[in-house]
Design an enzyme around this catalytic site. Structure first.
Site, PDB file in Angstrom:
ATOM      1  N   GLN B  48       0.818  -1.218   0.000  1.00 52.92           N
ATOM      2  CA  GLN B  48       0.000   0.000   0.000  1.00 52.92           C
ATOM      3  C   GLN B  48       0.849   1.264   0.000  1.00 52.92           C
ATOM      4  O   GLN B  48       0.332   2.347  -0.233  1.00 52.92           O
ATOM      5  CB  GLN B  48      -0.964  -0.008   1.206  1.00 52.92           C
ATOM      6  N   ALA B  87      -6.459  -3.129  10.026  1.00 51.81           N
ATOM      7  CA  ALA B  87      -7.420  -2.213  10.643  1.00 51.81           C
ATOM      8  C   ALA B  87      -7.198  -0.747  10.245  1.00 51.81           C
ATOM      9  O   ALA B  87      -7.458   0.149  11.048  1.00 51.81           O
ATOM     10  CB  ALA B  87      -7.424  -2.372  12.172  1.00 51.81           C
ATOM     11  N   ARG B  89      -4.770   1.108  10.198  1.00 56.06           N
ATOM     12  CA  ARG B  89      -4.193   1.721  11.381  1.00 56.06           C
ATOM     13  C   ARG B  89      -2.808   2.321  11.183  1.00 56.06           C
ATOM     14  O   ARG B  89      -2.399   3.192  11.946  1.00 56.06           O
ATOM     15  CB  ARG B  89      -4.129   0.712  12.541  1.00 56.06           C
ATOM     16  N   LYS B 288      -6.869  10.029   8.463  1.00 56.95           N
ATOM     17  CA  LYS B 288      -7.754   8.938   8.864  1.00 56.95           C
ATOM     18  C   LYS B 288      -7.335   7.731   8.025  1.00 56.95           C
ATOM     19  O   LYS B 288      -6.688   7.903   6.992  1.00 56.95           O
ATOM     20  CB  LYS B 288      -9.208   9.277   8.547  1.00 56.95           C
ATOM     21  N   GLY B 289      -7.722   6.546   8.440  1.00 52.81           N
ATOM     22  CA  GLY B 289      -7.397   5.349   7.657  1.00 52.81           C
ATOM     23  C   GLY B 289      -8.288   5.252   6.440  1.00 52.81           C
ATOM     24  O   GLY B 289      -9.493   5.462   6.536  1.00 52.81           O
ATOM     25  N   GLU B 292      -9.022   0.180   3.969  1.00 51.94           N
ATOM     26  CA  GLU B 292     -10.053  -0.850   3.882  1.00 51.94           C
ATOM     27  C   GLU B 292     -11.365  -0.327   3.313  1.00 51.94           C
ATOM     28  O   GLU B 292     -12.068  -1.022   2.581  1.00 51.94           O
ATOM     29  CB  GLU B 292     -10.309  -1.421   5.278  1.00 51.94           C
TER      30      GLU B 292
END
Lengths: 445, 333
Positions: B48, B87, B89, B288-289, B292
């Site tokens: 990623q 997650a 994260r 922010k994530g 996903e």
């Protein structure tokens, strides 16, 4: 929005490892080889539920290149659960099966040999005497009396602090239903899905001259995997050294701890480096998949589209063992009511065991099925009350300061803003009142 | 029998960080005498782009060029603890740890520079190009290589820093489910446009147009990568992917890519997106994530678009041609 002056955050600098990846120069597990390296292949259960009456390695041992067979008796702490590190228990999964198997493909015995071919041939010559047991595959069937019980604690569900399931209780759903004009129900089912990474799960464990073991691995979580491995092997943490950090696709499929403990054990037993890497078939049929979820919604809605009560019963199909599913069910319970402001919510979320390959983490863990179910349900509500799908979402959207069903105050909400932006992107003209709405406050437009 | 178009929407939230917290990550930074800064981690890059994004955050917080920040990950002997990459994260958790470590290292860097330039550290600024200079007098500056050499050989100081980020673990009330599961929430809204062939039951996704709110984009090209990959994965989940096509039955399990249906270039829809930035309260630079979430909104949007097209709501994934034809048959009877 802040007006902080930034130099490099916010810039699309070229990723540093991209060239290596696209030219095949990056080192992955298959590129790590040592001259005296052995290969490990697994004897797996051909049956989904059976007692193991005996294992015979006689013919396997005669295969040229055979080095060693490992069974549960060789594993110091054979029964484990990965999430013990964050306090989840009890232990329930064997590294190598003991007296029974709970899914087709379950690990029974490891064969270590000079070559992959020799290991595979020896695996094919191991004879196991099974006594087949009845199976259960459906999550709701699994909870009924009289179905085969898979867990030593006597049920087919995980126990959450004495409860059958993870519960959320917020407001009074029955009162909410009474005050509603419509009751809208829905049943949603998702399917097991393969992570389909480019690189299959694998590792190489190498004994070092100083007595330590170096494990080269494509795990998504180095310390988590190392700590679990040390506990399973009963060795002090300092004996292990894990090296990784470059993974050919994870998507959650590489947070289970499957290959490392057994490869490290084989390296300790043989004194030679050992590679254990899944074939594509193992990756698809044996390693954890995305779990399937069955979700029941019952919503109470007023004729002007306000959701007053939401009651949800949901079942996660964990397959045969915990892996990470007990965690996902709690995450699911925190998100299944959706990014909406609903005064009365009731959730029962079950983690259920079946005779299926274990499911575990995958991108959007616990939330992907929730988003699917609740966003299709939102359209169903819109249709029932005769409202536009955009309108039903704007009317119910949560905003900063609202209370979520798990009793956390909403902050950082931007549901309204992304809907406004998406409508604009596709050229959908929203009514003025929705254009003016903001997540930052509860003022009605 | 016809080919019918439909449009569907879905709006979703996605939490950042391990559910309930208790998932710390650490970072260590040290400058070598070369003027380069090493960030030591044990976090993993799944493709990623973590190594790139973390170097950007480190460079920003240190005030030095991106090229001078090197990432050393992941090795349990040399890298401090990280809970792992999951997650959504790591940019949030590891990024925060790196910012904290960078602040400590930067403080020493500025002190040494202040000694060398004979000013107060408060009078100094970094130019992001490798120089530390006196505010208002850009001629009076020192380059990070000279600075690193001075720190080590002249002042006997290490330019280094330690960082950790942890959201304390929240316990769930077993009776009410009261809990504090996440650090922040990202959001997405997808509009899907599909074409359903009522003769074959096949669905073609024409477009996925989405808006995302991700707090702050550290690297917009990598965010776009997540969006495109996630959109396609969501589409695949909606229409094709299953290891157990007749779930809960276990037969017909695929054993390889020749049997497991994934979309290819022919199925690639038009993917268009806008990204909004509302910085989060607790993310480094407001992140922010995003990883996903991008796979989630396309699934219900596509299912809703199919309903819009043909009036049958398939609530059992994936929505295969077989399910569509069977559902249409029931309606027609």
């Amino acid at each position: 929005m802040t007006e902080e002056k930034l130099n490099v955050v916010g810039q699309s600098v070229l990723r540093r490892d991209g060239l290596g990846h696209v030219t095949g120069k990056t080192i992955f597990i298959d590129d790590i080889n040592f001259p005296d390296m052995l290969h490990l292949k697994m004897v797996r259960s051909p049956l989904p539920h059976a007692l193991i009456k005996g294992i015979d390695f006689t013919k396997a041992e005669k295969v040229p290149g055979f080095i060693q067979a490992l069974t549960h008796e060789d594993v110091p702490k054979n029964i484990y659960t990965i999430l013990c590190l964050i306090g989840v228990g009890p232990d329930e999964e064997p590294v190598l099966a003991e007296d029974k198997v709970l899914y087709k493909g379950e690990q029974i015995a490891a064969i270590v040999a000079e070559t992959e071919d020799a290991a595979m041939e020896a695996v094919s010559k191991v004879k196991i005497d099974f006594e087949e047991l009845p199976t259960v595959y459906d999550v709701e069937e699994a909870l009924k009396p009289g179905t085969p019980v898979l867990k030593h604690w006597g049920t087919n569900h995980f126990v959450y602090e004495g409860h059958h399931c993870r519960r959320v209780r917020f407001g009074d759903v029955d009162k909410g239903f009474d005050e509603s004009d419509h009751i809208i129900e829905g049943r949603y089912q998702t399917s097991p899905v393969e992570h389909a990474p480019s690189e299959t799960t694998g590792c190489v464990a190498r004994p070092e001259p100083d007595g330590r073991i170096t494990v080269y691995t494509n795990t998504q979580a180095l310390f988590f995997t190392m700590d679990n491995t040390a506990l399973i092997l009963g060795v002090p943490f300092q004996k292990l050294h894990f090296v990784g950090g470059t993974v050919g696709g994870g998507f959650g499929g590489k947070v289970d701890v499957i290959v490392e403990p057994i490869a490290a054990l084989a390296a300790m037993k043989t004194g030679r480096p050992v590679k254990y890497k899944f074939t594509r078939e193992e990756e698809m049929r044996v390693s954890s998949s995305r779990g399937a979820w069955r979700i029941y919604f019952k919503d109470g809605v007023t004729k002007d589209g306000r959701i007053l009560a939401r009651k949800i019963t949901t079942y996660a199909d964990a397959g045969a063992y915990n892996r990470h599913t007990p965690y996902a069910v709690t995450k699911h319970a925190a998100n299944i009511a959706g990014p909406y402001n609903i005064p009365n919510v009731w959730i029962d979320a079950y983690c259920v065991y079946t005779n299926r390959q274990p499911s575990s983490a995958m991108r959007g863990f616990g939330v992907t099925p929730a988003s699917f179910a609740l966003e299709v349900q939102m359209d169903k509500i819109a249709e029932t009350v005769g409202m536009d799908p955009w309108a039903i979402r704007f009317i119910n959207a949560y905003r900063n300061g609202d209370m979520k069903p798990h009793q956390k105050v909403v902050e950082d909400a931007t549901l309204i803003e992304v809907m406004q932006a998406a409508a604009e992107l596709v050229g959908y003209e929203l009514p003025e009142k929705f254009k003016k709405m903001s997540s930052l406050n509860r003022e009605e437009a | 029998m016809a080919i019918i178009k439909g449009t569907g929407i879905a709006a979703v939230n996605y939490p950042t960080g391990m559910n309930l917290g208790g998932d710390p990550s650490q970072a260590l930074i040290h400058a070598t005498t070369t003027g380069n800064f090493f960030i030591s981690l044990s976090s993993t890059d799944l493709g990623q782009g973590l190594k790139t994004v973390i170097a950007q955050i480190g460079a920003e917080a240190l005030g030095v060029p991106f090229e001078n920040v090197l990432i050393n990950t992941a090795d349990t002997d040399t890298g401090p603890h990280c809970m792992g990459t999951f997650a959504s994260r790591t940019t949030h958790r590891v990024g925060n740890a790196v910012v904290q470590a960078a602040q400590e290292a930067r403080k020493v860097m500025m002190e040494v520079a202040a000694d060398e330039l004979e000013v107060s550290p408060d009078d100094l600024e970094t130019d992001g190009q490798g120089n530390i200079r006196v505010k208002g007098s850009p001629d009076r500056s020192i380059h990070i290589i000279d600075l690193a050499l001075a720190a080590h050989f002249k002042y006997g100081k290490t330019i280094s820093g330690r960082g950790i980020y942890m959201k304390p673990k929240s316990d769930v009330d077993p009776e009410t489910g009261k809990m504090d599961p996440d650090s922040t929430e990202a959001h997405a809204c997808t509009v899907a446009e599909v074409e359903v062939d009522t003769e074959t039951g096949e669905v073609k996704v024409l477009s996925l147009k989405s808006a995302y709110e991700v707090g702050r984009q550290v690297n917009p090209a990598l965010v776009e990568g997540q969006i495109r990959g996630g959109s396609l994965m969501g589409m695949a989940h909606a229409l094709y992917e299953t290891t157990q096509p007749y779930y809960p039955a276990v037969d017909h399990m695929p054993g390889g890519f020749s049997e497991y249906v994934l979309p290819g270039p022919m199925e690639l829809p038009e993917i268009e997106s806008v990204v909004l930035e509302y910085p989060s309260v607790n993310g480094p630079y407001g992140v922010k994530g995003v990883g996903e979430m991008t796979a989630n909104s396309p699934i219900p949007a596509i299912v809703n678009a199919i309903y819009d097209a043909i009036g049958v709501r398939i609530t059992d994934l994936p929505v295969t041609p077989e399910k569509i034809l069977r559902a249409l048959e029931e309606v027609e009877i």
